[in-house]
Design a protein around this motif. Structure first.
Motif, PDB file in Angstrom:
ATOM      1  N   TYR A  35       0.961  16.645   3.240  1.00  0.00           N
ATOM      2  CA  TYR A  35       1.796  16.685   4.426  1.00  0.00           C
ATOM      3  C   TYR A  35       3.131  17.339   4.076  1.00  0.00           C
ATOM      4  O   TYR A  35       3.627  17.214   2.957  1.00  0.00           O
ATOM      5  CB  TYR A  35       2.082  15.277   4.943  1.00  0.00           C
ATOM      6  N   GLN A  48      -6.609  18.401   4.067  1.00  0.00           N
ATOM      7  CA  GLN A  48      -7.301  17.257   3.498  1.00  0.00           C
ATOM      8  C   GLN A  48      -8.421  17.767   2.600  1.00  0.00           C
ATOM      9  O   GLN A  48      -9.157  18.690   2.983  1.00  0.00           O
ATOM     10  CB  GLN A  48      -7.893  16.335   4.559  1.00  0.00           C
ATOM     11  N   LEU A  99     -14.176   8.075   9.486  1.00  0.00           N
ATOM     12  CA  LEU A  99     -13.406   7.566  10.602  1.00  0.00           C
ATOM     13  C   LEU A  99     -13.562   6.062  10.752  1.00  0.00           C
ATOM     14  O   LEU A  99     -13.122   5.492  11.727  1.00  0.00           O
ATOM     15  CB  LEU A  99     -13.800   8.287  11.896  1.00  0.00           C
TER      16      LEU A  99
ATOM     17  N   TYR B  32      -7.914   5.748  16.631  1.00  0.00           N
ATOM     18  CA  TYR B  32      -7.076   4.774  15.939  1.00  0.00           C
ATOM     19  C   TYR B  32      -5.602   5.123  16.128  1.00  0.00           C
ATOM     20  O   TYR B  32      -5.239   6.290  16.150  1.00  0.00           O
ATOM     21  CB  TYR B  32      -7.369   4.766  14.438  1.00  0.00           C
ATOM     22  N   GLN B  34      -1.933   4.060  14.277  1.00  0.00           N
ATOM     23  CA  GLN B  34      -1.392   3.394  13.093  1.00  0.00           C
ATOM     24  C   GLN B  34       0.127   3.364  13.139  1.00  0.00           C
ATOM     25  O   GLN B  34       0.750   4.231  13.761  1.00  0.00           O
ATOM     26  CB  GLN B  34      -1.811   4.166  11.831  1.00  0.00           C
ATOM     27  N   LEU B  49      -3.055  -1.038  11.841  1.00  0.00           N
ATOM     28  CA  LEU B  49      -3.934  -0.114  12.554  1.00  0.00           C
ATOM     29  C   LEU B  49      -4.526  -0.852  13.734  1.00  0.00           C
ATOM     30  O   LEU B  49      -4.869  -2.035  13.641  1.00  0.00           O
ATOM     31  CB  LEU B  49      -5.040   0.363  11.619  1.00  0.00           C
ATOM     32  N   ARG B  51      -7.448  -0.177  16.961  1.00  0.00           N
ATOM     33  CA  ARG B  51      -8.504   0.715  17.452  1.00  0.00           C
ATOM     34  C   ARG B  51      -8.366   0.924  18.958  1.00  0.00           C
ATOM     35  O   ARG B  51      -7.770   0.110  19.658  1.00  0.00           O
ATOM     36  CB  ARG B  51      -9.865   0.123  17.165  1.00  0.00           C
ATOM     37  N   ARG B  93      -5.185   9.041  14.890  1.00  0.00           N
ATOM     38  CA  ARG B  93      -6.274   9.622  14.112  1.00  0.00           C
ATOM     39  C   ARG B  93      -7.589   9.450  14.843  1.00  0.00           C
ATOM     40  O   ARG B  93      -7.775   8.509  15.623  1.00  0.00           O
ATOM     41  CB  ARG B  93      -6.355   8.950  12.741  1.00  0.00           C
ATOM     42  N   GLY B  94      -8.498  10.357  14.562  1.00  0.00           N
ATOM     43  CA  GLY B  94      -9.837  10.235  15.127  1.00  0.00           C
ATOM     44  C   GLY B  94      -9.907  10.664  16.581  1.00  0.00           C
ATOM     45  O   GLY B  94      -8.967  11.212  17.145  1.00  0.00           O
ATOM     46  N   GLY B  98     -10.131  14.423  15.459  1.00  0.00           N
ATOM     47  CA  GLY B  98     -10.913  14.520  14.240  1.00  0.00           C
ATOM     48  C   GLY B  98     -10.301  13.724  13.108  1.00  0.00           C
ATOM     49  O   GLY B  98      -9.675  12.693  13.320  1.00  0.00           O
ATOM     50  N   PHE B  99     -10.467  14.251  11.880  1.00  0.00           N
ATOM     51  CA  PHE B  99     -10.071  13.500  10.704  1.00  0.00           C
ATOM     52  C   PHE B  99      -8.569  13.531  10.432  1.00  0.00           C
ATOM     53  O   PHE B  99      -8.066  12.669   9.735  1.00  0.00           O
ATOM     54  CB  PHE B  99     -10.790  14.037   9.466  1.00  0.00           C
ATOM     55  N   THR B 101      -4.539  13.191  10.593  1.00  0.00           N
ATOM     56  CA  THR B 101      -3.605  12.193  11.110  1.00  0.00           C
ATOM     57  C   THR B 101      -2.389  12.923  11.659  1.00  0.00           C
ATOM     58  O   THR B 101      -1.805  13.760  10.975  1.00  0.00           O
ATOM     59  CB  THR B 101      -3.186  11.221  10.005  1.00  0.00           C
TER      60      THR B 101
END
Lengths: 117, 113
Positions: A35, A48, A99, B32, B34, B49, B51, B93-94, B98-99, B101
């Motif tokens: 980051y 990543q 995930l 998610y 956070q 976190l 959901r 995230r998610g 996607g993956f 953050t």
């Protein structure tokens, strides 16, 4: 247990130069993310890596590249440095890529403060 | 584009009071949400976190709520202490992201003794 380590702590470069930043994840963690954090802003996702492969890339120019080694450590390279690249570069490790809830917790290193003059 | 907004102004509260920080997001449906704490010159530290299908989560003096209709999360610190003074970052995230953050800019909290 050691946390995420990054080196160097601080770095001063001039415009046009190239820099390599290093990160060692927590033992057992296989995913590393990079980051960039500019003063007053939140961290911005660069890359990543998981199992030595790039799994995600943020909106950064091709001057930014990275790689992950067999021991899961990682390097971030930035070529042709610009003044705007001055920032705190953070590395974060997580257990795996995914995930599921378990994979969301990222452990950040202390960062490398890069100053471009 | 995906955007996260947190109170840009610092929050000043008295010790013992409850601090409430806000996180709003647009153009995103995260799986998610956070919250992280960041001290000056240090990397962020994961706190909580929640959901997308959860409304509320608690951990000791911390409480997070998540309203996917309003696209908002509230982060509460009860019985605040001077040691809680830090910057608090919201991250998504998610889902549609996607993956990766995505972090907000953070809100600086000052707790006065």
């Amino acid at each position: 247990d050691a946390g995420v380590t990054q080196s160097p702590t601080h770095l001063i470069k001039t415009r046009g130069q190239q820099v390599t930043l290093r990160c060692s994840p927590i033992s057992g963690h296989k995913s590393v993310s990079w980051y960039q954090q500019v003063l007053g802003q939140g961290p911005q996702f660069i890359f990543q890596y998981y199992e030595k492969e790039e799994r995600g890339r943020g909106n950064f120019p091709d001057r930014f590249s990275a790689r992950q080694f067999p021991n899961y450590s990682s390097e971030l390279n930035v070529n042709a440095l610009l003044l705007g690249d001055s920032a705190l570069y953070l590395c974060a490790s997580s257990l795996r890529q995914g995930l599921g809830v378990t994979y969301n917790e990222q452990f950040f290193g202390p960062g490398t403060r890069l100053t471009v003059l | 584009s995906q955007k996260i907004e947190q109170n840009s102004e610092a929050l000043n509260i008295q010790e013992g009071k409850t601090a409430t920080l806000t996180c709003n997001y647009t153009n995103y449906s995260p799986a998610y949400l956070q919250w992280y704490r960041q001290d000056p010159g240090r990397g962020p530290v994961f706190l909580l976190l929640i959901r997308e299908n959860e409304k509320e989560k608690r951990k000791e003096r911390l409480k997070v709520t998540f309203d996917t209709t309003l696209k908002q999360s509230l982060f509460h610190i009860t019985a605040s202490q001077p040691a809680d003074s830090a910057t608090y970052l919201c991250a998504l995230r998610g889902g549609t992201g996607g993956f990766k953050t995505i972090f907000g800019a953070g809100t600086r909290l000052f707790v006065k003794a």
